[in-house]
Design an enzyme around this catalytic site. Structure first.
Site, PDB file in Angstrom:
ATOM      1  N   ALA A  34       0.242   6.166   4.418  1.00  0.00           N
ATOM      2  CA  ALA A  34       0.573   5.632   5.760  1.00  0.00           C
ATOM      3  C   ALA A  34       1.833   5.210   5.314  1.00  0.00           C
ATOM      4  O   ALA A  34       2.655   4.760   5.489  1.00  0.00           O
ATOM      5  CB  ALA A  34      -0.163   4.631   6.546  1.00  0.00           C
TER       6      ALA A  34
ATOM      7  N   GLY B  12       0.520  -1.352   0.002  1.00  0.00           N
ATOM      8  CA  GLY B  12      -0.244   0.043   0.327  1.00  0.00           C
ATOM      9  C   GLY B  12       0.944   1.166  -0.075  1.00  0.00           C
ATOM     10  O   GLY B  12       2.378   1.187   0.867  1.00  0.00           O
TER      11      GLY B  12
ATOM     12  N   ARG C 107     -20.201  12.708  13.312  1.00  0.00           N
ATOM     13  CA  ARG C 107     -20.347  12.045  11.828  1.00  0.00           C
ATOM     14  C   ARG C 107     -22.159  11.467  12.491  1.00  0.00           C
ATOM     15  O   ARG C 107     -22.770  11.131  11.861  1.00  0.00           O
ATOM     16  CB  ARG C 107     -19.479  11.423  11.584  1.00  0.00           C
ATOM     17  CG  ARG C 107     -18.424  12.516  10.557  1.00  0.00           C
ATOM     18  CD  ARG C 107     -17.723  11.711  10.007  1.00  0.00           C
ATOM     19  NE  ARG C 107     -16.623  12.583   9.258  1.00  0.00           N
ATOM     20  CZ  ARG C 107     -15.719  12.429   8.476  1.00  0.00           C
ATOM     21  NH1 ARG C 107     -14.585  10.832   8.622  1.00  0.00           N
ATOM     22  NH2 ARG C 107     -14.788  13.661   8.089  1.00  0.00           N
TER      23      ARG C 107
END
Lengths: 636, 260
Positions: free
Chosen positions: A43, A39, A329
């Site tokens: 991060a 990935g 939220r």
């Protein structure tokens, strides 16, 4: 079994103490260690670049054609940091407090405190890289406020903060690639994790252009592969975002924590067509200046501008006078659902509420509103054909972020030795609800400032390995993956993977979405299992495995989503309390707010894979709240 | 609505490609352009034909994955949008649309509408960064950035690296892409120390990757989904001249004057 390795002593000194206790690797020896990073979003790119700078040999993998495509790029609103540049009472302690409270007391205090501490370093780092943050006329950094807090601590780059932060990390990564410390493997999808003697020692990937199945060995594996909102099919996530990397690691022994903590974002563009392939988020920074309302009358079909002031219900301002439109939220989403369920929703489907900028335009002038939100208004107009400077926007909640993920300890290591997890892929910092502008903060904290300390500490405890991919464990994993691909290609049924995915998503949204009950969850479990069985009987993937085959990519991801969907429902069923985004209709306060049950559920639920067809095994990490006292959240 | 499509089909870089005709029916105006292709691909799958490969991810115009030519226009030619942001309400029943991949030597076709844009990454590797190792940054507000510089830097940094500028340029030039990154970094105080070297290196990388040069057609700006202005190419050229003149020359060594 679950030792979070939280440093003892005062929380303010925990990270410093931990860093001091860490072992170091001699600079001359670093290049002997291979770090696999899967990935390359915030991060992953930040960790790969930082570890490359330190001198480790980094192999970085992405299924995209370039790291700059990672979905971190779509984050709009901003990034929190406890800089207190506004002199409005912010501090590390307050950011910590807000995040623990916003997460409805289901996160690990020590992790959150560290996150708040590191937030200030992130802004420094990103500014040094040239991230074009918004500025005041004097040249200083500008900030704005965001949902769930009462200070102005959110740094932003127009409505494209995620893009700019990702480009900063991407550029740092590209610099390391040219320096030769990082080797990038684009268009390579991780399909399995390889363990040798119980330790994470490599991965199996598929080259998405040629279809080649490759093995890669290393001394440590870092997963930074994002969240799993797309299990719901319709979400604000990019189409390719998936759970495969973390799910494969889970099947290899990494515990999966709090899978049912899935966040629904309140400000998305409502669904319009049955062919819709994704939902589009409008940054919740819009709630700073936009006012949310619905008509007081049920089924009021008048144009919004024709509805007089006294017939509008600004329901968030009415119910939550102190936070108003800036409630967290989960609260904003649930309230929107409630007013729509009452029949007061707006738009063709009745599944929408207004977000109105009329008053903001009067107060600030159209130019200032355009400067702050121009790109969001443009985006809205492109999609809906409506001009939000003239008529209120219509918004509705949509799946957006997953707080759950692989269980990690304080050092971000999973239950598999040598497997580290960063960013949205881990579970650690947001509890049962993430506050706005905290995802970018966590991704970068993990990538720039946590993993570059904790990964070397792990490496220092062993000598560089001589292991290569000729080890039988690699051969076996590779054969399993090749067999699985052959299975997917040879079912030869009638339905595409996308059609199964859409059906699975609908099932989850209806039964395990904004409101969940024992009955709905049991129903979902039964249906998910049936549908999964059907998937493996009736799937059709055209083409072969030895070519660029997007249908095959989707099929593999959907197959894993099916297994994860089941675990989400099992987790939601077991947690009979409501907390944050997890709302069990059986557990609410008299005025309809989420009611926690701290006596029974003050723990992180970490699930162990027990084999195909076997019920997963629950492990509990108890959560202690020593600094933020457990209270019923109130934003009134 | 019913739409006639003529789509470039090519199974890999080595094999030749060709246009094939398709018809999609039952398209509604609220669908996006890519959702129309999703419908086509469902039909193709049902018929056992290989679906059309096209790159896409965020479907909201920010990731830069998508992009192909629609009737010869990059991203469909609508001002300031990517092809994933195109709505079918901009088209009419019975329209004929030809879809083909970006055409440039530096962007080889991988399959159907997908091209390899890794040349862009290599231009960034040549200097599209500010070196600031993690942990070494000074306090953020110790670097003052005039608002105007921050705005210019942002306008340039909005580039999503989709490659439309290259596809639209008759010379297949990557100068708008490269100029955007240079303007972003060279406008900021933090970018000054590496300004000259960055410019020289990135310009050299462009030529190495077989991109052509700008001859002021302006097609790039016209199709850029982020509306990056062509003036930035002027900035780049000025910076290139500046960097060329300021380049350190090699010290002249006169025979016999070297120390033993």
């Amino acid at each position: 079994m679950l030792d979070a390795r939280i440093p003892s002593g005062p929380i303010e000194q925990a990270w410093d103490k931990c860093k001091f206790e860490m072992k170091l690797v001699n600079p001359a020896n670093r290049r002997k260690y291979t770090v696999i990073v899967v990935g390359s979003g915030l991060a992953g790119a930040a960790a790969a670049a930082s570890l490359g700078q330190q001198g480790y040999r980094v192999e970085c993998f992405s299924f995209h054609d370039t790291p700059r495509r990672a979905h971190s790029i779509a984050a709009q609103g901003g990034i929190n940091a406890a800089k207190n540049y506004r002199n409005d009472g912010d501090s590390v302690m307050r950011l910590f407090y807000d995040t623990v409270k916003g997460g409805d007391f289901r996160s690990r205090e020590a992790n959150v405190y560290r996150l708040a501490q590191l937030s200030v370093n992130i802004i420094d780092q990103c500014v040094a890289q040239g991230v074009p943050f918004a500025r005041e006329y004097g040249g200083l950094l500008d900030t704005r406020s965001f949902g769930g807090v009462q200070v102005s601590r959110t740094f932003y780059a127009r409505g494209q903060t995620g893009q700019q932060l990702l480009l900063g990390a991407y550029q740092a990564l590209e610099e390391q690639i040219s320096a030769g410390t990082v080797r990038m493997h684009p268009r390579s999808e991780m399909l399995d994790l390889v363990l040798v003697d119980g330790k994470a020692r490599g991965i199996v990937t598929r080259n998405l252009v040629t279809g080649a199945i490759d093995c890669h060995a290393g001394d440590v594996v870092v997963l930074a592969t994002g969240g799993y909102s797309n299990v719901f099919y319709l979400s604000t996530n990019a189409k390719a975002s998936n759970c495969t990397a973390i799910w494969r690691a889970h099947r290899r022994g990494a515990l999966f924590a709090n899978p049912c903590f899935t966040q629904i974002h309140p400000t998305c563009i409502p669904l319009t067509s049955e062919h819709q392939s994704k939902l589009t988020l409008m940054s919740e920074s819009l709630r700073n200046d936009g006012r949310v309302w619905v008509p007081k009358q049920k089924g009021d079909k008048r144009q919004p501008n024709d509805i007089p002031e006294q017939e509008r219900d600004y329901y968030l301002e009415r119910r939550y006078p102190s936070f108003g439109n800036l409630v967290p939220r989960d609260v904003a989403s649930r309230n929107a659902k409630e007013v729509c369920d009452e029949g007061r929703g707006v738009g063709p489907s009745g599944q929408g509420v207004y977000l109105d900028f009329r008053d903001a335009i009067q107060r600030l002038g159209i130019d200032q509103v355009r400067e702050k939100y121009g790109n969001l208004f443009d985006m809205y107009e492109e999609i809906t054909g409506e001009n939000a400077y003239r008529v209120p926007m219509r918004i509705y909640p949509a799946l957006h972020y997953t707080m759950g993920g692989l269980w990690v300890d304080y050092r971000l290591m999973s239950t598999i030795e040598g497997l580290f997890v960063g960013g949205e892929a881990n579970f650690s910092d947001h509890g049962a609800n993430r506050l706005g502008a905290s995802a970018l903060m966590q991704g970068l904290a993990d990538g720039y400032f946590v993993l570059p300390y904790t990964v070397p500490d792990y490496l220092a405890s062993s000598t560089p390995s001589k292991l290569d991919t000729s080890h039988p464990a690699f051969k076996q994993a590779r054969e399993e993956i090749a067999g699985r691909i052959t299975n997917l290609l040879t079912i030869n049924g009638k339905r595409s993977a996308a059609s199964f995915h859409r059906q699975l998503g609908r099932l989850l949204w209806d039964n395990c979405g904004m409101a969940r009950s024992e009955a709905s969850l049991n129903h979902a479990l039964e249906e998910v299992r049936k549908l999964r069985w059907e998937f493996w009987q009736d799937l059709r993937v055209v083409g072969t495995g030895e070519e660029l085959n997007q249908s095959l990519e989707v099929a593999g991801r959907v197959a894993d989503f099916f297994e994860l969907a089941e675990l989400i429902c099992i987790d939601a069923l077991g947690r009979t309390e409501s907390c944050g985004c997890h709302f069990r209709i059986e557990s609410q306060t008299p005025d309809g707010e989420a009611k926690r049950d701290d006596e029974h559920f003050s723990y992180c639920a970490a699930w162990e894979w027990a084999g195909d067809g076997q019920p997963p095994i629950l492990h509990k990490e108890p959560l202690a709240f020593e600094h933020v006292h457990l209270t019923q959240r109130s934003y009134k | 609505m019913d739409i006639k499509l003529k789509i470039w089909r090519q199974s890999n870089t080595a094999s030749p490609g060709q246009f094939k005709d398709y018809q999609v029916t039952g398209i509604t105006p609220d669908m996006s352009f890519l959702e129309m292709l999703d419908v086509l691909n469902e039909d193709l799958t049902a018929r056992g034909e290989a679906p059309v490969a096209f790159e896409h991810d965020c479907r909201e115009g920010i990731c830069g994955s998508c992009g192909f030519l629609v009737n010869g226009l990059a991203h469909g030619g609508r001002h300031g949008t990517t092809v994933c942001q195109l709505s079918m309400r901009f088209f009419k029943d019975g329209d004929s649309l030809a879809l083909e991949p970006w055409r440039a030597k530096a962007f080889p076709v991988l399959r159907d509408l997908i091209v390899d844009r890794s040349a862009f990454d290599r231009i960034i590797q040549a200097g599209g960064f500010i070196s600031a190792n993690t942990g070494s940054a000074p306090e953020a507000n110790s670097i003052l950035v005039p608002k105007a510089s921050a705005e210019t830097a942002f306008d340039a940094a909005a580039c999503i690296g989709c490659g439309a500028c290259v596809a639209a340029c008759p010379n297949a030039s990557a100068m708008l892409f490269t100029a955007a990154k240079l303007t972003h970094l060279n406008s900021l105080p933090q970018g000054q120390p590496q300004r000259d070297q960055r410019t020289l290196n990135m310009v050299a990388a462009m030529s190495r990757e077989l991109f052509g040069s700008c001859t002021n057609h302006g097609e790039c700006e016209a199709v850029c989904p982020k509306q990056i202005p062509i003036e930035f190419i002027g900035n780049m050229n000025r910076d290139l001249v500046r960097a060329t003149f300021r380049r350190r020359r090699e010290a002249i060594v006169v025979a016999g004057t070297q120390r033993a």
